[in-house]
Design a protein around this motif. Structure first.
Motif, PDB file in Angstrom:
ATOM      1  N   TYR A  36       5.025   3.643  -2.926  1.00 24.34           N
ATOM      2  CA  TYR A  36       4.798   2.226  -2.682  1.00 24.34           C
ATOM      3  C   TYR A  36       5.940   1.429  -3.295  1.00 24.34           C
ATOM      4  O   TYR A  36       6.760   1.957  -4.040  1.00 24.34           O
ATOM      5  CB  TYR A  36       3.432   1.765  -3.218  1.00 24.34           C
ATOM      6  CG  TYR A  36       3.275   1.853  -4.719  1.00 24.34           C
ATOM      7  CD1 TYR A  36       3.563   0.754  -5.525  1.00 24.34           C
ATOM      8  CD2 TYR A  36       2.826   3.011  -5.338  1.00 24.34           C
ATOM      9  CE1 TYR A  36       3.426   0.818  -6.901  1.00 24.34           C
ATOM     10  CE2 TYR A  36       2.678   3.090  -6.699  1.00 24.34           C
ATOM     11  CZ  TYR A  36       2.974   1.991  -7.482  1.00 24.34           C
ATOM     12  OH  TYR A  36       2.827   2.065  -8.838  1.00 24.34           O
ATOM     13  N   GLN A  79      -1.415  -3.057   6.759  1.00 20.38           N
ATOM     14  CA  GLN A  79      -1.467  -2.761   5.333  1.00 20.38           C
ATOM     15  C   GLN A  79      -1.933  -4.015   4.624  1.00 20.38           C
ATOM     16  O   GLN A  79      -1.684  -5.128   5.091  1.00 20.38           O
ATOM     17  CB  GLN A  79      -0.093  -2.386   4.766  1.00 20.38           C
ATOM     18  CG  GLN A  79       0.338  -0.984   4.983  1.00 20.38           C
ATOM     19  CD  GLN A  79       1.493  -0.612   4.049  1.00 20.38           C
ATOM     20  OE1 GLN A  79       2.120  -1.452   3.419  1.00 20.38           O
ATOM     21  NE2 GLN A  79       1.766   0.678   3.981  1.00 20.38           N
ATOM     22  N   GLN A 139       0.868  -1.177   0.000  1.00 20.31           N
ATOM     23  CA  GLN A 139       0.000   0.000   0.000  1.00 20.31           C
ATOM     24  C   GLN A 139       0.903   1.225   0.000  1.00 20.31           C
ATOM     25  O   GLN A 139       2.031   1.169   0.483  1.00 20.31           O
ATOM     26  CB  GLN A 139      -0.829   0.028   1.294  1.00 20.31           C
ATOM     27  CG  GLN A 139      -2.165  -0.602   1.186  1.00 20.31           C
ATOM     28  CD  GLN A 139      -2.939  -0.428   2.485  1.00 20.31           C
ATOM     29  OE1 GLN A 139      -3.298  -1.415   3.059  1.00 20.31           O
ATOM     30  NE2 GLN A 139      -3.184   0.783   2.936  1.00 20.31           N
TER      31      GLN A 139
END
Length: 130
Positions: free
Chosen positions: A38, A124, A31
């Motif tokens: 990212y 995440q 993420q």
């Protein structure tokens, strides 16, 4: 005949090792972090545990960027527990320069990564990057 037997043995060994691959092995897209960046993490077995290395980095627009963390192992000591569960590992979050005790849960092409320092936790969901 001896050569044929050795060739068959080698082929069977390759098939067996491919079948033994952990389902979380492969490339995972993280993420976006606190900065909107990212990465792609390559997850592999390191002995009996799973580890992951940052292999590519991108900005929020999807353009490749240089990162001092590319090539760095950011996941280590993840113990496979079966049923897509991994426990007792560590994860390094480059955006916070912090290492967390962590766990992972695999469901299809999504890997939920959770990490805690003291009582501060963050999660995440990473997606498989083909």
């Amino acid at each position: 005949m001896k050569t044929l037997i050795l060739s068959l043995t080698a082929a069977l060994s390759l098939i067996a090792s491919a079948a033994a691959a952990d389902p979380a092995e492969g490339r995972w897209r993280t993420q976006p972090d606190d900065n909107g960046n990212y990465g792609v993490i390559s997850m592999t077995m390191c002995g009996n545990t799973l580890c992951g290395t940052l292999v590519e980095s991108y900005n929020g627009a999807g353009a490749a960027i240089q990162s001092a963390n590319t090539g760095r192992q950011i996941v280590w000591d993840m113990e496979p527990r079966g049923n897509g569960q991994y426990r007792d590992g560590q994860i390094y979050a480059p955006d916070r320069d912090q290492t967390y005790r962590s766990r992972m849960d695999l469901a299809g092409d999504q890997l939920t990564v959770s990490g805690c320092v003291l009582f501060i936790c963050r999660d995440q969901t990473w997606t498989r990057d083909n």
